[in-house]
Design a protein around this motif. Structure first.
Motif, PDB file in Angstrom:
ATOM      1  N   SER A  87       0.830  -1.205   0.000  1.00  0.00           N
ATOM      2  CA  SER A  87       0.000   0.000   0.000  1.00  0.00           C
ATOM      3  C   SER A  87       0.863   1.253   0.000  1.00  0.00           C
ATOM      4  CB  SER A  87      -0.921  -0.018   1.219  1.00  0.00           C
ATOM      5  OG  SER A  87      -1.645   1.186   1.320  1.00  0.00           O
ATOM      6  N   MET A  88       1.930   1.227   0.787  1.00  0.00           N
ATOM      7  CA  MET A  88       2.833   2.387   0.836  1.00  0.00           C
ATOM      8  C   MET A  88       3.532   2.590  -0.503  1.00  0.00           C
ATOM      9  SD  MET A  88       3.911   4.915   2.575  1.00  0.00           S
ATOM     10  CE  MET A  88       3.190   4.454   4.168  1.00  0.00           C
ATOM     11  N   LEU A  89       3.919   1.490  -1.155  1.00  0.00           N
ATOM     12  CA  LEU A  89       4.578   1.605  -2.449  1.00  0.00           C
ATOM     13  C   LEU A  89       3.640   2.180  -3.504  1.00  0.00           C
ATOM     14  CD1 LEU A  89       6.703  -1.680  -2.602  1.00  0.00           C
ATOM     15  CD2 LEU A  89       7.415   0.608  -1.963  1.00  0.00           C
ATOM     16  N   LYS A  90       2.360   1.826  -3.407  1.00  0.00           N
ATOM     17  CA  LYS A  90       1.382   2.394  -4.338  1.00  0.00           C
ATOM     18  C   LYS A  90       1.239   3.900  -4.121  1.00  0.00           C
ATOM     19  CE  LYS A  90       0.420  -1.358  -6.532  1.00  0.00           C
ATOM     20  NZ  LYS A  90       0.921  -1.501  -7.931  1.00  0.00           N
ATOM     21  N   GLN A  91       1.292   4.321  -2.852  1.00  0.00           N
ATOM     22  CA  GLN A  91       1.263   5.760  -2.571  1.00  0.00           C
ATOM     23  C   GLN A  91       2.472   6.450  -3.181  1.00  0.00           C
ATOM     24  OE1 GLN A  91       0.473   7.041   1.494  1.00  0.00           O
ATOM     25  NE2 GLN A  91      -0.494   5.059   1.946  1.00  0.00           N
ATOM     26  N   MET A  92       3.623   5.815  -3.081  1.00  0.00           N
ATOM     27  CA  MET A  92       4.839   6.398  -3.641  1.00  0.00           C
ATOM     28  C   MET A  92       4.748   6.497  -5.162  1.00  0.00           C
ATOM     29  SD  MET A  92       7.630   4.413  -1.252  1.00  0.00           S
ATOM     30  CE  MET A  92       9.056   5.025  -2.172  1.00  0.00           C
TER      31      MET A  92
END
Length: 624
Positions: free
Chosen positions: A381-386
């Motif tokens: 999820s964090m990588l998608k935000q990035m």
């Protein structure tokens, strides 16, 4: 009001001492009447920063004195104690700083820098707001002409080219000739030269240039000029020489910036006692406690004794020092390293409440802690935000995404992100791709990225790109390929520095040739002014410890102290492990640690108990 973690009256009752344990009592009551939140858990991994960092209720009327907050004796009493025996992640896990400034396109000569250094060799300069001016020679922000000069590429300053080519012994004569020929030497030119020399980590030449400027009165030094001078002296000659020079600076120009610069170098050197002395000096002289100074202490204790972070937070609130983004970066990373994911997320929420959003560096760090904490969904999820809605528009995130997707084992996503970069990659993206393919055990793809980079770059290649592939070979025990690459690196005239030595040491250790690795490390230390990385010594020391080779382990341990890597619990743990594996008693080891101002944490105490079990008794001697 930023409600930081506090324990009030227990501190007052201890006079002029701050004891980490008293500040960590999660369930105790403050006699002032406000209970400490029981969400704060100080027992997790022995880390005082585990749990709820921010208290809802704050006791008032706390009695503090200058020396009671960060008194050298009290704060050094447990110097170096760490929370677990897995602290080597400081050396090989998450880096507090980027290694070197990167440019956007392959072929920009400004990226041809000497190898970057690890966390222990670098100061907080690049991360903390305002620190670039505090440690730069000139306050460039105040002069638009200087600003324009700083934006020049490295190769565009004629004087810089002259100093780069001149031997150290000819620097002064080259500068004299430059002036005699009628060339201008204003602040703009001086600033460009100094900052470029710093970028190349040619601190010796930068210091010689600064000395020439002072001796020949070519510059009216400001406080920030003197601060840069102090910084260069500390980097080249050490903390003691820098302190002596400070005594010569006019009192009117010897302000807080001078001492914060000295503090940053003490922290970078890992010198706990001196760091605390300098911080106390700042307070004794009546200078304000800045966010920069607080961040330096947090950075120091994050490395050597996380329990003391609580004391710094108490001081920070008492002095009403506002946190910067880097303050949160440090606290979030400390939580993550303690595997306190809930506490880490609470710090993020507090940061947002203070009006600061996580930048790309913090997002990448959160993702990495999620990955190593086994929280795959949160990491993704964090990588998608990035990535955002379109990774092509968020190109700046690619270098972090490449490594993080590799950590997750997602080869398809590494391939997808790399395709975005492939047509026109930056140097940092190439390095990240080499690293990522290496993590995914795809040595062939790592080699392809490297060769494409070498073909694209027409100028002399930087050693750090060779180092990236050397690390891949080391991790896969490809000794012959590593030797060939090292020879190619030398033939191409690359600068050989600490990262290259580190990669070679690991290459030989992983291939079972620890004696050769030891020899490389010894020669590197003897033949060069720059000391090898701490992690290089630890790699060799750990290998000797596994063998139970006490003699050679003691030799590496002694070298670490000689070269200036002292006050770190990790090396004591490794040395004790050598005695344990050799099944031999470590006579007087507790006294050795006490003499070094080191106090055992739980893992080391267990090791000491183990070596005590090997002590000879009258019965055992008879039976033997």
């Amino acid at each position: 009001m930023w409600a930081l973690r506090r324990a009030a009256n227990p501190l007052r009752n201890q006079g002029h001492r701050i004891v980490a344990a008293s500040a960590c009592s999660a369930k105790s009551d403050i006699s002032g009447g406000n209970p400490v939140s029981n969400e704060w858990n100080c027992e997790k991994d022995g880390c005082s920063s585990a749990g709820n960092m921010f208290l809802n209720s704050v006791s008032h009327g706390v009695s503090f004195t200058k020396m009671s907050i960060l008194g050298t004796r009290s704060l050094s009493s447990h110097a170096g104690a760490k929370s677990s025996d897995s602290e080597n992640d400081v050396e090989e896990g998450f880096s507090d700083l980027e290694l070197a400034p990167e440019t956007d396109k392959v072929g920009d000569s400004s990226d041809d820098l000497e190898d970057g250094l690890s966390e222990d060799e670098l100061s907080v300069e690049g991360k903390d707001e305002g620190a670039d001016h505090a440690l730069g020679l000139l306050d460039a922000a105040k002069d638009t002409n200087v600003e324009k000069a700083l934006n020049k590429k490295i190769g565009t300053s004629p004087l810089f080219k002259i100093l780069m080519e001149a031997p150290r012994l000819s620097i002064n004569s080259a500068l004299d000739k430059w002036v005699e020929e009628g060339n201008a030497l204003g602040r703009s030119e001086i600033s460009t030269v100094i900052l470029n020399l710093r970028k190349w980590k040619l601190y010796g030449k930068a210091l010689q240039f600064a000395e020439w400027l002072e001796t020949n009165k070519r510059l009216d030094f400001t406080e920030r000029d003197y601060a840069s001078y102090v910084d260069l002296i500390a980097k080249v000659h050490g903390i003691q020489r820098a302190e002596k020079y400070i005594e010569k600076i006019p009192k009117s120009l010897s302000g807080e910036v001078i001492y914060r610069t000295l503090l940053a170098n003490c922290v970078a050197a890992g010198n706990i006692k001196k760091s605390e002395e300098v911080f106390n000096k700042i307070r004794d002289l009546g200078f304000p406690i800045t966010t920069f100074a607080i961040n330096q202490l947090l950075l120091l204790y994050k490395r050597v004794d996380r329990k003391k972070i609580a004391d710094v937070l108490v001081l920070m609130e008492k002095e009403n020092v506002k946190p910067s983004l880097f303050t949160y970066w440090l606290l979030i990373d400390t939580k993550g390293r303690a595997n306190d994911i809930s506490g880490m997320e609470q710090v993020v929420e507090k940061m947002k409440a203070d009006g600061m959003e996580p930048d790309l560096n913090i997002q990448a760090m959160l993702a990495k802690h999620y990955i190593f904490g086994g929280l795959k969904e949160k990491a993704e999820s964090m990588l998608k935000q990035m990535e955002g809605d379109d990774i092509k528009e968020n190109r700046y995130a690619c270098k972090s995404l490449l490594r993080l997707y590799a950590d997750l084992g997602k080869a398809e996503d590494v391939e997808r992100v790399w395709k975005v970069c492939q047509t026109h990659p930056s140097f940092s993206e190439c390095l990240a791709a080499i690293d990522a393919w290496g993590k995914l055990d795809n040595v062939e793809n790592a080699e392809k990225v490297f060769e494409d980079l070498m073909r694209t770059w027409k100028r002399r290649p930087s050693s750090k790109y060779y180092n990236a592939l050397l690390k891949v070979y080391a991790n896969h025990k490809l000794l012959s390929k590593g030797k060939e690459l090292a020879k190619r690196m030398s033939d191409n005239g690359c600068r050989i520095g600490p990262l290259t030595w580190d990669a070679l040491v690991k290459l030989y250790v992983e291939s079972g040739e620890v004696e050769k690795a030891d020899s490389i490390l010894q020669k590197a230390a003897q033949q060069n002014q720059i000391k090898p990385l701490y992690s290089s010594y630890l790699t060799v020391l750990d290998q000797y410890a596994k063998r139970g080779d006490v003699h050679n382990a003691e030799k590496i341990f002694h070298r670490l102290k000689q070269i200036g890597y002292a006050g770190r619990m990790r090396q004591y743990q490794a040395l004790l492990q050598a005695y344990i594996n050799a099944k031999t008693p470590a006579y007087g080891f507790r006294d050795r640690m006490k003499a070094d101002n080191m106090f055992p944490n739980k893992p080391v105490a267990a090791q000491l108990a183990a070596v005590d079990a090997f002590r000879k008794t009258q019965i055992s001697e008879l039976l033997d």
